[in-house]
Design a protein around this motif. Structure first.
Motif, mmCIF file in Angstrom:
data_model
loop_
_atom_site.group_PDB
_atom_site.id
_atom_site.type_symbol
_atom_site.label_atom_id
_atom_site.label_comp_id
_atom_site.label_asym_id
_atom_site.label_seq_id
_atom_site.Cartn_x
_atom_site.Cartn_y
_atom_site.Cartn_z
ATOM 1 N N ALA A 1 1.550 9.139 -6.036
ATOM 2 C CA ALA A 1 1.992 10.520 -5.826
ATOM 3 C C ALA A 1 2.933 10.956 -6.949
ATOM 4 O O ALA A 1 2.851 12.081 -7.451
ATOM 5 C CB ALA A 1 2.684 10.642 -4.469
ATOM 6 N N LEU A 2 3.811 10.047 -7.369
ATOM 7 C CA LEU A 2 4.752 10.351 -8.453
ATOM 8 C C LEU A 2 4.007 10.589 -9.759
ATOM 9 O O LEU A 2 4.298 11.549 -10.494
ATOM 10 C CB LEU A 2 5.753 9.197 -8.603
ATOM 11 C CG LEU A 2 6.867 9.393 -9.621
ATOM 12 C CD1 LEU A 2 7.707 10.611 -9.269
ATOM 13 C CD2 LEU A 2 7.738 8.145 -9.688
ATOM 14 N N VAL A 3 3.007 9.750 -10.049
ATOM 15 C CA VAL A 3 2.205 9.919 -11.274
ATOM 16 C C VAL A 3 1.492 11.268 -11.249
ATOM 17 O O VAL A 3 1.466 11.985 -12.254
ATOM 18 C CB VAL A 3 1.189 8.753 -11.419
ATOM 19 C CG1 VAL A 3 0.136 9.074 -12.467
ATOM 20 C CG2 VAL A 3 1.921 7.462 -11.765
ATOM 21 N N ARG A 4 0.962 11.645 -10.088
ATOM 22 C CA ARG A 4 0.286 12.950 -9.982
ATOM 23 C C ARG A 4 1.261 14.099 -10.238
ATOM 24 O O ARG A 4 0.925 15.066 -10.912
ATOM 25 C CB ARG A 4 -0.369 13.102 -8.602
ATOM 26 C CG ARG A 4 -1.717 12.384 -8.506
ATOM 27 C CD ARG A 4 -2.575 12.903 -7.356
ATOM 28 N NE ARG A 4 -1.892 12.873 -6.071
ATOM 29 C CZ ARG A 4 -1.841 11.806 -5.263
ATOM 30 N NH1 ARG A 4 -2.424 10.682 -5.625
ATOM 31 N NH2 ARG A 4 -1.212 11.875 -4.124
ATOM 32 N N ALA B 1 0.839 -1.202 0.000
ATOM 33 C CA ALA B 1 0.000 0.000 0.000
ATOM 34 C C ALA B 1 0.875 1.253 0.000
ATOM 35 O O ALA B 1 0.581 2.226 -0.713
ATOM 36 C CB ALA B 1 -0.933 -0.004 1.203
ATOM 37 N N ALA B 2 1.957 1.229 0.769
ATOM 38 C CA ALA B 2 2.869 2.377 0.823
ATOM 39 C C ALA B 2 3.546 2.582 -0.535
ATOM 40 O O ALA B 2 3.688 3.713 -1.014
ATOM 41 C CB ALA B 2 3.906 2.173 1.926
ATOM 42 N N GLN B 3 3.959 1.477 -1.172
ATOM 43 C CA GLN B 3 4.586 1.580 -2.499
ATOM 44 C C GLN B 3 3.607 2.129 -3.523
ATOM 45 O O GLN B 3 3.963 2.985 -4.346
ATOM 46 C CB GLN B 3 5.102 0.212 -2.961
ATOM 47 C CG GLN B 3 6.316 -0.272 -2.195
ATOM 48 C CD GLN B 3 6.661 -1.718 -2.528
ATOM 49 O OE1 GLN B 3 5.937 -2.393 -3.253
ATOM 50 N NE2 GLN B 3 7.773 -2.191 -1.991
ATOM 51 N N LEU B 4 2.368 1.642 -3.489
ATOM 52 C CA LEU B 4 1.344 2.133 -4.425
ATOM 53 C C LEU B 4 1.056 3.612 -4.204
ATOM 54 O O LEU B 4 0.891 4.368 -5.160
ATOM 55 C CB LEU B 4 0.059 1.313 -4.285
ATOM 56 C CG LEU B 4 0.110 -0.094 -4.891
ATOM 57 C CD1 LEU B 4 -1.159 -0.860 -4.526
ATOM 58 C CD2 LEU B 4 0.278 -0.041 -6.393
ATOM 59 N N ALA B 5 1.003 4.017 -2.955
ATOM 60 C CA ALA B 5 0.754 5.430 -2.644
ATOM 61 C C ALA B 5 1.893 6.293 -3.163
ATOM 62 O O ALA B 5 1.665 7.373 -3.725
ATOM 63 C CB ALA B 5 0.574 5.615 -1.136
ATOM 64 N N ALA B 6 3.127 5.814 -3.010
ATOM 65 C CA ALA B 6 4.288 6.569 -3.499
ATOM 66 C C ALA B 6 4.254 6.678 -5.021
ATOM 67 O O ALA B 6 4.525 7.748 -5.586
ATOM 68 C CB ALA B 6 5.581 5.903 -3.029
#
Length: 100
Positions: free
Chosen positions: A87-90, A79-84
């Motif tokens: 955020a990068l994609v945004r 979940a932390a990796q997906l959130a990171a």
């Protein structure tokens, strides 16, 4: 001779309450302490054979809890990796919008 058995049964009950996933007082660390005490009492009074089935079931519950804890930790990391990544994609999208 019944007193050690009563103590063992009480410890089995305590361990079960700490290991059952549905229990309000489930606590793997507390269960480990109770299981160590149970092992000591069973060995001291030579009762392992008598309570083999209950002990085997408690060990299965303990192993299951360990597996579930590992899965929860793995899910937390994912979940932390997906959130990171999200955020990068945004950030990249924001840059491409600003660049146009």
């Amino acid at each position: 001779a019944t007193e050690p058995r009563e103590q063992v049964r009480a410890l089995i009950g305590m361990a079960t309450l700490r290991l059952m996933p549905s229990s309000q007082v489930a606590d793997a660390a507390a269960a480990a302490v109770v299981m160590r005490e149970l092992d000591l009492r069973l060995a001291a009074h030579d009762l392992r054979h008598e309570y083999y089935g209950q002990l085997a079931l408690l060990r299965l519950l303990q192993a299951r809890e360990g597996e579930m804890r590992a899965l929860r930790e793995s899910n937390r990391k994912l979940a932390a990796q997906l959130a990171a990544k999200d955020a990068l994609v945004r950030q990249l999208r924001a840059l491409s919008v600003d660049g146009d």
